[in-house]
Design a protein around this motif. Sequence first.
Motif, short mmCIF file in Angstrom:
data_model
loop_
_atom_site.label_atom_id
_atom_site.label_comp_id
_atom_site.label_asym_id
_atom_site.label_seq_id
_atom_site.Cartn_x
_atom_site.Cartn_y
_atom_site.Cartn_z
N UNK A 35 0.90 -1.12 0.02
CA UNK A 35 -0.05 0.04 0.11
C UNK A 35 0.88 1.26 -0.22
N UNK A 36 0.21 2.51 -0.66
CA UNK A 36 1.26 3.74 -0.15
C UNK A 36 0.21 4.67 0.22
N UNK A 37 1.08 5.70 0.67
CA UNK A 37 0.22 7.04 1.23
C UNK A 37 1.21 8.08 0.86
N UNK A 38 0.34 8.87 -0.12
CA UNK A 38 1.03 10.16 -0.37
C UNK A 38 0.55 11.22 0.64
N UNK A 39 1.34 12.49 0.92
CA UNK A 39 1.12 13.46 1.76
C UNK A 39 -0.17 13.97 1.41
N UNK A 40 -1.03 14.11 2.58
CA UNK A 40 -2.39 14.68 2.50
C UNK A 40 -3.58 13.55 1.95
N UNK A 41 -2.90 12.40 1.80
CA UNK A 41 -4.01 11.33 1.16
C UNK A 41 -3.96 10.26 2.06
N UNK A 42 -5.25 9.59 1.69
CA UNK A 42 -5.18 8.25 2.30
C UNK A 42 -4.63 7.02 1.86
N UNK A 43 -4.18 6.04 2.77
CA UNK A 43 -3.43 4.96 2.34
C UNK A 43 -4.21 4.26 1.29
N UNK A 44 -3.52 3.85 0.23
CA UNK A 44 -4.28 3.09 -0.96
C UNK A 44 -3.76 1.84 -1.39
N UNK A 45 -4.45 0.98 -1.93
CA UNK A 45 -3.77 -0.20 -2.24
C UNK A 45 -2.80 -0.12 -3.57
N UNK A 46 -1.90 -0.99 -3.57
CA UNK A 46 -0.82 -0.71 -4.71
C UNK A 46 -0.87 -2.25 -5.43
N UNK A 47 -0.77 -3.06 -4.77
CA UNK A 47 -0.66 -4.35 -5.20
C UNK A 47 -0.76 -5.59 -4.10
#
Length: 118
Positions: A37-49
């Motif tokens: 998963x990844x999380x960009x600044x100001x964003x929610x954690x999201x699935x990558x793979x």
Amino acid sequence: QVQLVESGGGLVQAGGSLRLSCAASGVIFSSDDMGWYRQAPGSQRELVAVSSSSSTNYADSVKGRFTISRDNAKNTVYLQMNSLRSEDTGVYYCNARRVRGSITYNTWGQGTQVTVSP
């Protein structure tokens, strides 16, 4: 208790490649899900793979560029990232989970920073 340690993050130019690794300690079954998963600044954690016993799934934004793989003998999951874009920048977290059976768990690594420069 399952613990995860990520490595391989860093700074790369757009168009470049990185390979992330996540080593798990503890009792891991090949049927357990392992993913990124990844999380960009100001964003929610999201699935990558994510890699499960029967399939692999990718976010639409990384399809064709990222590849998840795992070595069950080493309890390690990898994320090969090619053709990186600035929007891939973020903290990448490894996740392992077991949702069925008498012993379940959902564990996160500490995260590794990936920065893609324009």
